[in-house]
Design a protein around this motif. Structure first.
Motif, PDB file in Angstrom:
ATOM      1  N   GLN A   1       9.829  15.424  -1.867  1.00  0.00           N
ATOM      2  CA  GLN A   1       9.702  16.016  -3.207  1.00  0.00           C
ATOM      3  C   GLN A   1       9.946  17.524  -3.161  1.00  0.00           C
ATOM      4  O   GLN A   1      10.594  18.080  -4.050  1.00  0.00           O
ATOM      5  CB  GLN A   1       8.313  15.715  -3.773  1.00  0.00           C
ATOM      6  CG  GLN A   1       8.089  14.266  -4.187  1.00  0.00           C
ATOM      7  CD  GLN A   1       7.802  13.328  -3.019  1.00  0.00           C
ATOM      8  OE1 GLN A   1       7.668  13.740  -1.872  1.00  0.00           O
ATOM      9  NE2 GLN A   1       7.696  12.041  -3.316  1.00  0.00           N
TER      10      GLN A   1
ATOM     11  N   THR B 190       8.901  10.277  -8.535  1.00  0.00           N
ATOM     12  CA  THR B 190       7.481  10.294  -8.195  1.00  0.00           C
ATOM     13  C   THR B 190       6.792  11.532  -8.765  1.00  0.00           C
ATOM     14  O   THR B 190       7.400  12.349  -9.440  1.00  0.00           O
ATOM     15  CB  THR B 190       7.274  10.273  -6.669  1.00  0.00           C
ATOM     16  OG1 THR B 190       7.732  11.522  -6.128  1.00  0.00           O
ATOM     17  CG2 THR B 190       8.027   9.129  -6.019  1.00  0.00           C
ATOM     18  N   SER B 191       5.515  11.667  -8.412  1.00  0.00           N
ATOM     19  CA  SER B 191       4.764  12.864  -8.761  1.00  0.00           C
ATOM     20  C   SER B 191       5.239  14.025  -7.889  1.00  0.00           C
ATOM     21  O   SER B 191       6.058  13.851  -6.984  1.00  0.00           O
ATOM     22  CB  SER B 191       3.273  12.608  -8.553  1.00  0.00           C
ATOM     23  OG  SER B 191       2.880  11.409  -9.202  1.00  0.00           O
TER      24      SER B 191
ATOM     25  N   VAL C 183       0.497  16.416  -5.579  1.00  0.00           N
ATOM     26  CA  VAL C 183      -0.055  15.081  -5.844  1.00  0.00           C
ATOM     27  C   VAL C 183       0.317  14.118  -4.724  1.00  0.00           C
ATOM     28  O   VAL C 183      -0.519  13.327  -4.251  1.00  0.00           O
ATOM     29  CB  VAL C 183       0.439  14.548  -7.201  1.00  0.00           C
ATOM     30  CG1 VAL C 183      -0.021  13.112  -7.423  1.00  0.00           C
ATOM     31  CG2 VAL C 183      -0.035  15.437  -8.324  1.00  0.00           C
ATOM     32  N   GLU C 184       1.575  14.165  -4.286  1.00  0.00           N
ATOM     33  CA  GLU C 184       2.011  13.274  -3.214  1.00  0.00           C
ATOM     34  C   GLU C 184       1.248  13.562  -1.916  1.00  0.00           C
ATOM     35  O   GLU C 184       0.812  12.645  -1.219  1.00  0.00           O
ATOM     36  CB  GLU C 184       3.515  13.412  -2.986  1.00  0.00           C
ATOM     37  CG  GLU C 184       4.369  12.909  -4.133  1.00  0.00           C
ATOM     38  CD  GLU C 184       4.164  11.441  -4.427  1.00  0.00           C
ATOM     39  OE1 GLU C 184       4.117  10.635  -3.473  1.00  0.00           O
ATOM     40  OE2 GLU C 184       4.044  11.083  -5.606  1.00  0.00           O
TER      41      GLU C 184
ATOM     42  N   TYR D  40       2.653   3.373 -15.924  1.00  0.00           N
ATOM     43  CA  TYR D  40       3.556   4.516 -16.017  1.00  0.00           C
ATOM     44  C   TYR D  40       3.436   5.107 -17.413  1.00  0.00           C
ATOM     45  O   TYR D  40       3.017   4.445 -18.366  1.00  0.00           O
ATOM     46  CB  TYR D  40       5.008   4.137 -15.698  1.00  0.00           C
ATOM     47  CG  TYR D  40       5.707   3.249 -16.703  1.00  0.00           C
ATOM     48  CD1 TYR D  40       6.498   3.789 -17.726  1.00  0.00           C
ATOM     49  CD2 TYR D  40       5.618   1.854 -16.619  1.00  0.00           C
ATOM     50  CE1 TYR D  40       7.169   2.968 -18.632  1.00  0.00           C
ATOM     51  CE2 TYR D  40       6.283   1.033 -17.519  1.00  0.00           C
ATOM     52  CZ  TYR D  40       7.065   1.602 -18.519  1.00  0.00           C
ATOM     53  OH  TYR D  40       7.717   0.789 -19.416  1.00  0.00           O
TER      54      TYR D  40
ATOM     55  N   TYR E  95      -4.411   8.638 -13.561  1.00  0.00           N
ATOM     56  CA  TYR E  95      -3.017   9.064 -13.750  1.00  0.00           C
ATOM     57  C   TYR E  95      -2.974  10.475 -14.337  1.00  0.00           C
ATOM     58  O   TYR E  95      -2.211  11.337 -13.891  1.00  0.00           O
ATOM     59  CB  TYR E  95      -2.312   8.070 -14.676  1.00  0.00           C
ATOM     60  CG  TYR E  95      -0.798   8.166 -14.707  1.00  0.00           C
ATOM     61  CD1 TYR E  95      -0.009   7.239 -14.015  1.00  0.00           C
ATOM     62  CD2 TYR E  95      -0.136   9.156 -15.437  1.00  0.00           C
ATOM     63  CE1 TYR E  95       1.379   7.302 -14.049  1.00  0.00           C
ATOM     64  CE2 TYR E  95       1.250   9.226 -15.474  1.00  0.00           C
ATOM     65  CZ  TYR E  95       1.993   8.292 -14.778  1.00  0.00           C
ATOM     66  OH  TYR E  95       3.377   8.357 -14.813  1.00  0.00           O
TER      67      TYR E  95
ATOM     68  N   HIS F  33      -2.002  14.097 -12.756  1.00  0.00           N
ATOM     69  CA  HIS F  33      -0.749  14.502 -13.408  1.00  0.00           C
ATOM     70  C   HIS F  33       0.433  13.792 -12.735  1.00  0.00           C
ATOM     71  O   HIS F  33       1.388  14.406 -12.262  1.00  0.00           O
ATOM     72  CB  HIS F  33      -0.574  16.025 -13.360  1.00  0.00           C
ATOM     73  CG  HIS F  33       0.482  16.542 -14.295  1.00  0.00           C
ATOM     74  ND1 HIS F  33       0.446  16.315 -15.659  1.00  0.00           N
ATOM     75  CD2 HIS F  33       1.604  17.254 -14.064  1.00  0.00           C
ATOM     76  CE1 HIS F  33       1.499  16.880 -16.228  1.00  0.00           C
ATOM     77  NE2 HIS F  33       2.221  17.450 -15.280  1.00  0.00           N
ATOM     78  N   CYS F  34       0.328  12.462 -12.718  1.00  0.00           N
ATOM     79  CA  CYS F  34       1.335  11.644 -12.032  1.00  0.00           C
ATOM     80  C   CYS F  34       2.628  11.555 -12.825  1.00  0.00           C
ATOM     81  O   CYS F  34       2.687  11.892 -14.012  1.00  0.00           O
ATOM     82  CB  CYS F  34       0.785  10.237 -11.781  1.00  0.00           C
ATOM     83  SG  CYS F  34      -0.505  10.167 -10.529  1.00  0.00           S
ATOM     84  N   ASN F  35       3.647  11.062 -12.157  1.00  0.00           N
ATOM     85  CA  ASN F  35       4.944  10.814 -12.782  1.00  0.00           C
ATOM     86  C   ASN F  35       5.466   9.474 -12.273  1.00  0.00           C
ATOM     87  O   ASN F  35       5.238   9.107 -11.132  1.00  0.00           O
ATOM     88  CB  ASN F  35       5.924  11.941 -12.426  1.00  0.00           C
ATOM     89  CG  ASN F  35       7.302  11.699 -13.010  1.00  0.00           C
ATOM     90  OD1 ASN F  35       7.451  11.514 -14.221  1.00  0.00           O
ATOM     91  ND2 ASN F  35       8.324  11.698 -12.165  1.00  0.00           N
TER      92      ASN F  35
ATOM     93  N   THR G 158       1.698   5.823  -4.865  1.00  0.00           N
ATOM     94  CA  THR G 158       2.674   6.526  -5.714  1.00  0.00           C
ATOM     95  C   THR G 158       4.100   6.045  -5.489  1.00  0.00           C
ATOM     96  O   THR G 158       4.986   6.370  -6.277  1.00  0.00           O
ATOM     97  CB  THR G 158       2.620   8.044  -5.463  1.00  0.00           C
ATOM     98  OG1 THR G 158       2.876   8.297  -4.076  1.00  0.00           O
ATOM     99  CG2 THR G 158       1.257   8.606  -5.843  1.00  0.00           C
TER     100      THR G 158
END
Length: 329
Positions: free
Chosen positions: A96, A108-109, A113-114, A213, A268, A272-274, A296
């Protein structure tokens, strides 16, 4: 004027024990993507050997300066990366960070976060501060095993307990320990996968998992899957060799289903996930919901949890992936 198709990279492989599992997820994703809308390529990343699969089964190197490649004598760049690496470097923030540096949107986030979700011990401490129920745990670092005694583990965590790599893929290096004599070999086994080991309290109950999601316009909570295995726990064989019964939707009451969904959505947002994530839980007989893990980059083979849940929701994986990609633009 005809719109140009975006070039999508399905980034797979990686450097963990789950390299081959990641390749299977990539094949699943490739089958799901809308080829009328996107030019889809599989990119296998291992160490500094990055290559893209071209039609006809041939491969060509990726230029790591800009993540480009050459096809039919022409340089091509990607518009989007769908990361499906299980383990490093795709699940811990390294990939990322690279994509952030070159300005390429990804599925992904973000880096923080990862990195945090990759380290189970760190994630548990962080989410506990937000009121999320998690099992008690201790951290043991390679070279400092003597700082935590077997007696301390038994007194603080109790028996049985789980010994697992604090980071890296969760399918390898995990042991269910039933007495103190089994602790040392379990810790050595986990250290082969990760320099940090988590000793975690055993929680008895029903294991479930839920995908989610969010886009700019909506939240999609997928149906919950109940995980039933006769193995000691949901290990590699249960995950990938069919030694498990997966029931979607899970046999939960409406109230419990709603509560799990609220927690899933809350986590989530906290992180602050994606993109698509999947969260695993244990529900006790008393109805207490404890989070086990946040995935994730969940598996994406045809039989993986997320595709199962998408089908159970009456949705199409092709449409879901299109929504996730287009949400970045």
């Amino acid at each position: 004027m005809k719109h140009l198709k975006r070039n999508i990279a399905i980034v797979c492989g990686g450097d963990s024990s789950e390299h081959d599992v990641s390749l299977r997820s990539a094949q699943g994703l490739y089958s799901f993507f809308d080829k009328e809308r996107y030019n889809v390529y599989i990119v296998d990343v291992k160490g500094i050997d990055w290559k893209v699969e071209l039609p006809g089964g041939i491969t060509t190197p990726i230029d790591r300066n800009d993540f480009s490649f050459v096809e039919d004598g022409k340089a091509k760049v990607f518009d989007y990366a769908y990361i499906t690496i299980h383990g490093t470097p795709g699940e811990n923030g390294l990939m990322q960070g690279y994509f952030d540096l070159i300005g390429l949107p990804y599925s992904t986030s973000g880096v923080l976060v990862e990195a945090m979700t990759f380290d189970k011990f760190v994630l548990n401490q962080y989410l506990r501060a937000y009121g999320v129920c998690v099992a008690d745990s201790l951290l043991i670092r390679k070279g400092y095993e003597q700082l935590v005694s077997d007696d301390e583990v038994e007194e603080r965590i109790g028996m049985p307990c789980f010994v697992k790599p604090a980071s890296d893929g969760s399918s390898f290096g995990v042991s269910k320990v039933k007495n103190k004599d089994q602790l040392a070999p379990a810790i050595r086994k986990a250290i082969l996968e990760s320099p940090e080991v988590m000793v975690e309290q055993y929680l008895e109950g029903t294991e479930i998992t839920q995908g989610i999601y969010k886009t700019k316009d909506k939240t999609v909570l997928l149906p919950i899957t109940e995980v039933v295995t006769s193995n000691e726990f949901f290990d590699y064989d249960a995950k990938y060799n069919g030694q498990v019964q997966e029931i979607t939707p899970a046999r939960l009451s409406e109230d419990l289903t709603r509560c799990v969904g609220l927690i899933t959505s809350h986590i989530y947002d906290i992180l602050h996930c994606n993109g698509i994530i999947r969260i695993d839980y244990i529900i006790s007989k008393e109805g207490k919901i404890s989070m086990l893990e946040v995935n994730t980059t969940p598996g994406m083979t045809a039989t993986s949890f997320i595709p199962q849940q998408v089908r159970a929701a009456g949705l199409s994986m092709t449409d879901v992936l299109t929504e996730i990609v287009e949400n970045q633009f």
